[in-house]
Design a protein around this motif. Structure first.
Motif, PDB file in Angstrom:
ATOM      1  N   LYS A  54       0.846  -1.193   0.000  1.00 14.62           N
ATOM      2  CA  LYS A  54       0.000   0.000   0.000  1.00 14.62           C
ATOM      3  C   LYS A  54       0.880   1.242   0.000  1.00 14.62           C
ATOM      4  CE  LYS A  54      -4.015   1.835   2.546  1.00 14.62           C
ATOM      5  NZ  LYS A  54      -3.614   3.253   2.589  1.00 14.62           N
ATOM      6  N   THR A  55       0.366   2.319  -0.549  1.00 13.78           N
ATOM      7  CA  THR A  55       1.032   3.618  -0.467  1.00 13.78           C
ATOM      8  C   THR A  55       0.535   4.333   0.784  1.00 13.78           C
ATOM      9  OG1 THR A  55       1.282   3.801  -2.867  1.00 13.78           O
ATOM     10  CG2 THR A  55       1.368   5.848  -1.589  1.00 13.78           C
ATOM     11  N   GLU A 342       5.403  12.867   4.594  1.00 16.35           N
ATOM     12  CA  GLU A 342       6.223  11.840   3.954  1.00 16.35           C
ATOM     13  C   GLU A 342       5.311  10.810   3.295  1.00 16.35           C
ATOM     14  OE1 GLU A 342       9.767   8.609   5.091  1.00 16.35           O
ATOM     15  OE2 GLU A 342       8.920   9.936   6.621  1.00 16.35           O
ATOM     16  N   THR A 343       5.744  10.297   2.155  1.00 23.95           N
ATOM     17  CA  THR A 343       4.976   9.276   1.434  1.00 23.95           C
ATOM     18  C   THR A 343       5.904   8.136   1.023  1.00 23.95           C
ATOM     19  OG1 THR A 343       3.419  10.920   0.586  1.00 23.95           O
ATOM     20  CG2 THR A 343       3.509   8.813  -0.548  1.00 23.95           C
ATOM     21  N   VAL A 344       5.444   6.908   1.278  1.00 25.51           N
ATOM     22  CA  VAL A 344       6.177   5.715   0.811  1.00 25.51           C
ATOM     23  C   VAL A 344       5.240   4.911  -0.081  1.00 25.51           C
ATOM     24  CG1 VAL A 344       7.784   5.559   2.736  1.00 25.51           C
ATOM     25  CG2 VAL A 344       5.535   4.519   2.949  1.00 25.51           C
ATOM     26  N   PHE A 345       5.801   4.289  -1.117  1.00 21.00           N
ATOM     27  CA  PHE A 345       4.992   3.627  -2.133  1.00 21.00           C
ATOM     28  C   PHE A 345       5.215   2.116  -2.096  1.00 21.00           C
ATOM     29  CE2 PHE A 345       5.956   7.900  -3.538  1.00 21.00           C
ATOM     30  CZ  PHE A 345       4.716   8.380  -3.919  1.00 21.00           C
ATOM     31  N   ASN A 346       4.082   1.389  -2.226  1.00 20.09           N
ATOM     32  CA  ASN A 346       4.114  -0.080  -2.348  1.00 20.09           C
ATOM     33  C   ASN A 346       4.926  -0.734  -1.235  1.00 20.09           C
ATOM     34  OD1 ASN A 346       2.544  -0.051  -4.717  1.00 20.09           O
ATOM     35  ND2 ASN A 346       4.368   0.324  -5.958  1.00 20.09           N
ATOM     36  N   VAL A 347       4.547  -0.436  -0.001  1.00 23.97           N
ATOM     37  CA  VAL A 347       5.221  -1.021   1.160  1.00 23.97           C
ATOM     38  C   VAL A 347       4.250  -1.956   1.871  1.00 23.97           C
ATOM     39  CG1 VAL A 347       6.794   0.911   1.483  1.00 23.97           C
ATOM     40  CG2 VAL A 347       4.559   0.938   2.619  1.00 23.97           C
ATOM     41  N   THR A 412       8.380  -0.961  12.581  1.00 23.76           N
ATOM     42  CA  THR A 412       7.373  -0.154  11.885  1.00 23.76           C
ATOM     43  C   THR A 412       7.983   1.125  11.340  1.00 23.76           C
ATOM     44  OG1 THR A 412       6.704   0.938  13.936  1.00 23.76           O
ATOM     45  CG2 THR A 412       5.527  -1.067  13.329  1.00 23.76           C
ATOM     46  N   GLY A 413       7.320   1.672  10.332  1.00 26.57           N
ATOM     47  CA  GLY A 413       7.728   2.942   9.750  1.00 26.57           C
ATOM     48  C   GLY A 413       6.667   3.998   9.989  1.00 26.57           C
ATOM     49  N   ILE A 414       6.305   4.720   8.942  1.00 28.43           N
ATOM     50  CA  ILE A 414       5.327   5.789   9.071  1.00 28.43           C
ATOM     51  C   ILE A 414       3.923   5.209   9.030  1.00 28.43           C
ATOM     52  CG2 ILE A 414       6.915   7.402   7.991  1.00 28.43           C
ATOM     53  CD1 ILE A 414       5.185   7.264   5.469  1.00 28.43           C
ATOM     54  N   SER A 415       2.956   6.041   9.369  1.00 28.79           N
ATOM     55  CA  SER A 415       1.564   5.604   9.362  1.00 28.79           C
ATOM     56  C   SER A 415       0.675   6.742   8.906  1.00 28.79           C
ATOM     57  CB  SER A 415       1.136   5.144  10.755  1.00 28.79           C
ATOM     58  OG  SER A 415       1.214   6.221  11.673  1.00 28.79           O
ATOM     59  N   ILE A 420      -0.298   1.279   8.939  1.00 29.40           N
ATOM     60  CA  ILE A 420       1.070   1.524   9.377  1.00 29.40           C
ATOM     61  C   ILE A 420       2.013   0.696   8.529  1.00 29.40           C
ATOM     62  CG2 ILE A 420       0.988  -0.295  11.162  1.00 29.40           C
ATOM     63  CD1 ILE A 420       2.748   1.576  12.889  1.00 29.40           C
ATOM     64  N   GLN A 421       3.178   1.262   8.227  1.00 25.95           N
ATOM     65  CA  GLN A 421       4.176   0.589   7.414  1.00 25.95           C
ATOM     66  C   GLN A 421       4.935  -0.438   8.263  1.00 25.95           C
ATOM     67  OE1 GLN A 421       7.293   3.194   6.133  1.00 25.95           O
ATOM     68  NE2 GLN A 421       8.287   1.655   4.836  1.00 25.95           N
ATOM     69  N   ILE A 422       5.129  -1.638   7.712  1.00 24.74           N
ATOM     70  CA  ILE A 422       5.894  -2.689   8.382  1.00 24.74           C
ATOM     71  C   ILE A 422       7.227  -2.832   7.653  1.00 24.74           C
ATOM     72  CG2 ILE A 422       5.939  -5.071   9.151  1.00 24.74           C
ATOM     73  CD1 ILE A 422       3.737  -3.410  10.436  1.00 24.74           C
ATOM     74  N   LEU A 423       8.315  -2.519   8.340  1.00 22.71           N
ATOM     75  CA  LEU A 423       9.635  -2.573   7.722  1.00 22.71           C
ATOM     76  C   LEU A 423      10.196  -3.985   7.702  1.00 22.71           C
ATOM     77  CD1 LEU A 423      11.171   0.632   9.359  1.00 22.71           C
ATOM     78  CD2 LEU A 423      10.205   0.413   7.080  1.00 22.71           C
ATOM     79  N   SER A 424       9.923  -4.762   8.740  1.00 25.23           N
ATOM     80  CA  SER A 424      10.443  -6.120   8.795  1.00 25.23           C
ATOM     81  C   SER A 424       9.580  -6.951   9.727  1.00 25.23           C
ATOM     82  CB  SER A 424      11.899  -6.131   9.274  1.00 25.23           C
ATOM     83  OG  SER A 424      11.988  -5.672  10.619  1.00 25.23           O
ATOM     84  N   GLY A 425       9.599  -8.262   9.533  1.00 29.50           N
ATOM     85  CA  GLY A 425       8.876  -9.170  10.415  1.00 29.50           C
ATOM     86  C   GLY A 425       7.808  -9.975   9.705  1.00 29.50           C
TER      87      GLY A 425
END
Length: 463
Positions: A54-55, A342-347, A412-415, A420-425
């Motif tokens: 998701k973006t 801040e925006t992150v794409f396809n995470v 976790t990253g940004i939300s 919420i963004q999941i960086l690892s796990g």
């Protein structure tokens, strides 16, 4: 004499047995209805969702007021009575248009008085010039006679001193004329300031005086506020952002703006200024709040021609299909701003409620920990009792595999407002427990059996 009916042992035994059967049945029904029985096989009922790509856009929300980007406050430089006020609030004015006149009588009289004083001083200057020429002639004669030794040195010195004195008097008269000329220029300037003209193009957004009022000039103090001229086609929102969020905001961030006066419409904006100094309220108390002022330019066209001038015409915003109406913002309107920091794409992302916190210190000791600082060597007290270990809180999710909830530590990253963004796990497609809140926050443990029933929670949410 009546006989007592005797109950046989068999009858008594049957009655006791019947009562026990009834009690067991009732107890079983109650236990099952309360969830004490019958749930062990199926496990805890949970709601799940799939981790997906998701973006995500992180938002900082704040509220504030709309104001013009450019606003000029006019105050008079001279005092007096307003005798002419040809404009009213809301009028569009061009540069150098007449705004008001202050009664000039006092300043005209001062000019006449200063003119008369100047003429008098010029006459004195001419007199000083004549005296100087006479003293110079006398000094030249006495110098020639002294060189021929026809007069005494004292007579020569007396003539020289008189000449020098007249030169000084002439210089003083010149300076006095210059001083009065400067006073005359100042008086003329004050007279000119009784007429106030517009310093720029714009709209009169506030008018604080009426014709006939007396106003105070700002010579030694702040003068009376007359009016404000604003560029109404260049509006901004001024908001207060908390110190915890201000570190995420930067100039150039895009924003979504909701104005109370125009509900169900979103306007675009961009961050233009961030204050360096904080505004602190409730200093020294438990209610102390530290905010920073942020200015956000409204980039959506929002003003129509306000007074027949083409200077303020804006292209109509496509907010209502088929309509050319563009809302006109006014200073002081309330607005709420969502700043896209801040925006992150396809995470990989999950609903926010899926991420919870567990104390990993309990795994090794089986004792609930607290925030007491304990060294590794301090494993027991003086009486041999157990010391509660320090907390080891980590972010986790519960992944469902074959009906078993497996605890998984995540980063976790940004939300945004919902995800919420999941960086690892975890990876996209993993089935993760997202409810209920009580189950996730307290009850659910690693290895628990779970029963997935998403429809139950959807029905509960609808009700």
């Amino acid at each position: 004499m009546s006989k007592k009916t005797k109950t046989s042992p068999t009858m008594r035994l049957m009655m006791v047995g019947g009562v026990l059967v009834i009690l067991v049945a009732v107890g079983g029904f109650v236990a099952k209805s309360m969830g004490w029985l019958g749930g062990e096989g199926e496990g805890k009922t949970v709601e799940t969702a799939k981790a997906k790509l998701k973006t995500i856009t992180q938002m900082v929300s704040a509220s504030g007021k709309i104001q013009p980007e450019v606003e000029v406050i006019l105050r008079p430089e001279v005092s007096g009575e307003i005798i002419e006020l040809p404009v009213k609030e809301g009028d569009y004015v061009a540069k150098d248009d007449l705004l008001l006149r202050i009664k000039p009588d006092i300043y005209e009289a001062r000019i006449e008085e200063t003119n008369a004083t100047l003429l008098t001083q010029k006459a004195r200057l001419e007199q000083a010039k004549a005296n100087l020429l006479e003293a110079e002639s006398t000094y030249n004669q006495q110098q020639q006679l002294f060189e021929k030794e026809a007069i005494s040195r004292a007579q020569y010195i007396q003539a020289k001193t008189a000449y020098e004195a007249q030169k000084a008097n002439y210089k003083a008269a010149e300076y006095q004329v210059q001083s009065i000329e400067a006073q005359l220029d100042q008086a003329k300037e004050e007279l000119a300031k009784t007429t106030i003209r517009s310093p720029r193009d714009g709209t009169i957004s506030a008018l604080a005086v009426e014709e006939g009022e007396r106003v105070l000039g700002q010579t030694q103090m702040t003068g009376t506020e007359l009016m404000r001229i604003s560029k109404m086609d260049q509006m901004e929102v001024v908001v207060q952002v908390n110190e915890n969020d201000i570190v995420n905001v930067a100039p150039g961030d895009t924003t979504n703006i909701e104005v109370d006066a125009y509900p169900e419409r979103i306007f675009n904006g961009i961050v233009t200024e961030i204050a360096n100094s904080a505004e602190i309220t409730g200093s020294g108390t438990n209610e102390q709040v530290t905010n920073y002022e942020v200015k956000i330019r409204i980039t959506t066209p929002h003003n129509l021609d306000m007074a027949g001038s083409q200077d303020l015409v804006q292209q109509a915003a496509q907010e209502l299909p088929g309509s050319e109406f563009v809302p006109s913002f006014k200073p002081g309107m309330s607005a709420t701003v969502d700043i896209e920091t801040e925006t992150v794409f396809n995470v990989v992302s999950l609903p926010i409620q899926a991420v919870t916190v567990r104390d990993f210190a309990e795994d090794s000791t089986g004792v609930k920990s607290d925030s007491t600082n304990v060294t590794e060597s301090d494993t027991s007290d003086t009486d041999g009792g157990m010391v509660i270990p320090e907390e080891d809180l980590r972010k986790v999710v519960f992944k469902v595999e074959d009906g078993i909830a497996k605890r998984q530590q995540v980063e976790t990253g940004i939300s945004d407002n919902s995800h919420i963004q999941i960086l690892s796990g975890i990876s996209a497609g993993d089935e993760i427990v997202i409810g209920s809140y009580r189950t996730l926050s307290r009850d659910l443990k690693d290895g628990d059996k779970v029963k997935v029933d998403n429809n139950q929670f959807q029905r509960f949410a609808q009700n």
